[in-house]
Motif scaffolding. Sequence first.
Motif, PDB file in Angstrom:
ATOM      1  N   ALA B   2       0.797  -1.222   0.000  1.00  0.00           N
ATOM      2  CA  ALA B   2       0.000   0.000   0.000  1.00  0.00           C
ATOM      3  C   ALA B   2       0.826   1.267   0.000  1.00  0.00           C
ATOM      4  O   ALA B   2       1.566   1.524   0.947  1.00  0.00           O
ATOM      5  CB  ALA B   2      -0.943  -0.002   1.218  1.00  0.00           C
ATOM      6  N   HIS B  35      -7.578  -1.447  -7.697  1.00  0.00           N
ATOM      7  CA  HIS B  35      -8.704  -1.430  -6.776  1.00  0.00           C
ATOM      8  C   HIS B  35      -9.958  -1.755  -7.585  1.00  0.00           C
ATOM      9  O   HIS B  35     -10.214  -1.110  -8.600  1.00  0.00           O
ATOM     10  CB  HIS B  35      -8.799  -0.036  -6.155  1.00  0.00           C
ATOM     11  CG  HIS B  35      -9.711   0.061  -4.979  1.00  0.00           C
ATOM     12  ND1 HIS B  35      -9.341   0.688  -3.816  1.00  0.00           N
ATOM     13  CD2 HIS B  35     -10.973  -0.385  -4.773  1.00  0.00           C
ATOM     14  CE1 HIS B  35     -10.337   0.633  -2.943  1.00  0.00           C
ATOM     15  NE2 HIS B  35     -11.355  -0.009  -3.510  1.00  0.00           N
ATOM     16  N   ASP B 216      -5.862  -5.745  -5.775  1.00  0.00           N
ATOM     17  CA  ASP B 216      -5.312  -5.728  -4.435  1.00  0.00           C
ATOM     18  C   ASP B 216      -6.412  -5.470  -3.417  1.00  0.00           C
ATOM     19  O   ASP B 216      -6.395  -6.029  -2.335  1.00  0.00           O
ATOM     20  CB  ASP B 216      -4.263  -4.618  -4.330  1.00  0.00           C
ATOM     21  CG  ASP B 216      -3.190  -4.776  -5.381  1.00  0.00           C
ATOM     22  OD1 ASP B 216      -2.528  -5.820  -5.382  1.00  0.00           O
ATOM     23  OD2 ASP B 216      -3.048  -3.875  -6.235  1.00  0.00           O
ATOM     24  N   THR B 217      -7.325  -4.613  -3.773  1.00  0.00           N
ATOM     25  CA  THR B 217      -8.424  -4.274  -2.873  1.00  0.00           C
ATOM     26  C   THR B 217      -9.732  -4.359  -3.639  1.00  0.00           C
ATOM     27  O   THR B 217      -9.781  -4.007  -4.821  1.00  0.00           O
ATOM     28  CB  THR B 217      -8.279  -2.838  -2.335  1.00  0.00           C
ATOM     29  OG1 THR B 217      -6.951  -2.663  -1.872  1.00  0.00           O
ATOM     30  CG2 THR B 217      -9.259  -2.569  -1.216  1.00  0.00           C
ATOM     31  N   THR B 219     -13.845  -3.322  -3.326  1.00  0.00           N
ATOM     32  CA  THR B 219     -14.939  -2.687  -2.601  1.00  0.00           C
ATOM     33  C   THR B 219     -16.234  -3.207  -3.192  1.00  0.00           C
ATOM     34  O   THR B 219     -16.413  -3.181  -4.410  1.00  0.00           O
ATOM     35  CB  THR B 219     -14.880  -1.157  -2.739  1.00  0.00           C
ATOM     36  OG1 THR B 219     -13.621  -0.695  -2.233  1.00  0.00           O
ATOM     37  CG2 THR B 219     -16.005  -0.487  -1.982  1.00  0.00           C
ATOM     38  N   GLU B 229     -15.271  -4.371   2.208  1.00  0.00           N
ATOM     39  CA  GLU B 229     -14.047  -3.952   1.533  1.00  0.00           C
ATOM     40  C   GLU B 229     -12.900  -4.804   2.054  1.00  0.00           C
ATOM     41  O   GLU B 229     -12.881  -5.197   3.212  1.00  0.00           O
ATOM     42  CB  GLU B 229     -13.785  -2.470   1.798  1.00  0.00           C
ATOM     43  CG  GLU B 229     -12.717  -1.899   0.902  1.00  0.00           C
ATOM     44  CD  GLU B 229     -12.621  -0.379   1.038  1.00  0.00           C
ATOM     45  OE1 GLU B 229     -13.296   0.318   0.265  1.00  0.00           O
ATOM     46  OE2 GLU B 229     -11.880   0.086   1.925  1.00  0.00           O
ATOM     47  N   GLY B 230     -11.947  -5.101   1.197  1.00  0.00           N
ATOM     48  CA  GLY B 230     -10.782  -5.882   1.619  1.00  0.00           C
ATOM     49  C   GLY B 230     -10.197  -6.616   0.445  1.00  0.00           C
ATOM     50  O   GLY B 230     -10.554  -6.348  -0.703  1.00  0.00           O
ATOM     51  N   ASP B 231      -9.310  -7.586   0.705  1.00  0.00           N
ATOM     52  CA  ASP B 231      -8.784  -8.360  -0.412  1.00  0.00           C
ATOM     53  C   ASP B 231      -9.803  -9.432  -0.810  1.00  0.00           C
ATOM     54  O   ASP B 231     -10.843  -9.591  -0.155  1.00  0.00           O
ATOM     55  CB  ASP B 231      -7.402  -8.932  -0.105  1.00  0.00           C
ATOM     56  CG  ASP B 231      -7.427  -9.885   1.075  1.00  0.00           C
ATOM     57  OD1 ASP B 231      -8.545 -10.288   1.502  1.00  0.00           O
ATOM     58  OD2 ASP B 231      -6.345 -10.215   1.601  1.00  0.00           O
TER      59      ASP B 231
END
Lengths: 311, 252
Positions: B2, B35, B216-217, B219, B229-231
Amino acid sequence: MNAVPLSQRIAFAAMLVLIVASPFVLYPVFLMKVLCFALFAVAFNLLIGFVGLLSFGHAAYFGMGSYVSAHAAKVWGFTPELAILSGAVVAALLGAAFGWLAIRRSGIYFAMITLALAQMVYFVCVQAPFTGGEDGIQAVPRGHLFGVVDLSSDFALYWVVAAVFLAGFLFLYRVVHSPFGQVLKAIRENEARAVSLGYRVDDYKLIAFVLSAALAGVAGGTKAIVFQLATLTDVNWPMSGEAVLMTLVGGIGTIFGPPVGALVIITMQNELATILGAWVTVVQGGIFVACVLAFRRGIVGEIQAKLGKPL
Amino acid sequence: MAGDVVLETEGLTKEFRGFVAVNDVSLRVHRGAIHALIGPNGAGKTTCFNLLTKFLEPTRGTITWQGRDITRAKPAEVARMGLVRSFQISAVFPHLTVLENVRVALQRARGSSYDFWRSERVLSRFDDRARELLADVHLSEYEAVPAGLLPYGRKRALEIATTLALEPEMLLLDEPTAGMTHEDVEHVVALIRRIRAGRTILMVEHNLSVVSGLSDTITVLTRGHVLAEGDYATVSANPEVRAAYLGSEEAA
Ligand SMILES: Nc1ncnc2c1ncn2[C@@H]1O[C@H](COP(=O)(O)OP(=O)(O)O)[C@@H](O)[C@H]1O
Ligand SMILES: [Mg+2]
């Protein structure tokens, strides 16, 4: 892609031959009228054909060009080229102001705003003392080109008008085929995408609007010198309609369409006026409807589609 | 991985005549990340994109790009700051050739766009760079074809090449693989992997397999608000996400 296509070279050569040969066969005054309106239609086509903006108020720029040139030549004693230039400058300034107001809207709203603003100009011209009201500005001197060449003969003036038309025509060809013109095309094809690429599309539309208004002013100014007359007809809304009709008949968005449209419409008005009188307007209306319904590409547009080559 | 936050929204909300399409969304996109924004149809993903790129005015909330408040910026200005979007419905200039499409973008980034008195021949100085970009997306052989005639998948590829021509710091891709054949999807995924170096990417995606391998992320958006939200592992294990997302997938 970057060189001028053969089809357009041939069409241009044909147009040149016609321009050079015709005054030996036809009345120069008639031809000059055609050329003035051809330039007017070419100017109008820059907006409708290459930006996708339908201006219904181009009479304002044509008419102001006409009045200002007539005034400059008659009252200030300007030479004809400077008189026409002043008409163009005033038309460009007016175009900058009106364009700035209008380009924020699109489609029918754009057309309505341009029409409303142009009608304002018309009402100002009805009232303002310098336009001469119902009489207009009469007996405008044709003067001497650059103060030297006497233009009182139709034949001499014809070559000046032909040069003005060709200069305007080539100028607009260049604008359309310039880096700027490429952006205009992109905006017309997909405005949102052009914006997302970072183009300030309103700036481009405004520049195109000003260029178009300036050229319409040149057309109006030249017309005033040719007929030695500027009147309310030049600035009233049917004049805007003429530009729309000529461009539509010739072919919107084509290079050679507007001049062809002007030639057809002016010829028709001249020939039929003696036979049909006031019915010419009705015939014109019929042509307009026919074009919109069945003949959308216009004369040059149809030929272009048949040949598969740009014209 | 990050990096610092490049794009941030606070309480972003959009109402259409009372209907809340985007509801109090707070997003943080990190530099260099991919993202993903996922969610069922009508969740508000495209509206969110339109807000971020200023094609729509938010009803409430703020948007910050690299520390600058861009909540009231104009869409063209946002693009000039390096935040460039694609569209869900492929956006090309149909009557321009494939090469010209890319050149229009290069021209904007490198000048001469207002020159109405010069010949368009000056644009040929962008040809080399445009060809490089086209080669990157395997479109070299189509350069003279009007973009409107390309098959759908290749239009998307062209759109990405055009976007990359601006060398944007951040790309927003709205369903880059929508409507593509399996093969084309793989092309685009490989392409996104290649172009991610030095860039931040926010993408809307429907295709979960694409998202799982790339982002990577993630939502998850439903009915305008952030559900999770997260991996990928975190999000896909969330029972609410499974219910909302997979439920509607089955319904669709
Ligand atoms: N311009 C608009 N006017 C009214 N409602 C809209 C508008 N744009 C989107 N919506 C509504 O907002 C909701 C979210 O749409 P959208 O953002 O396109 O969803 P997604 O991209 O996630 O499928 C939908 O219910 C849609 O009907
Ligand atoms: Mg969407």
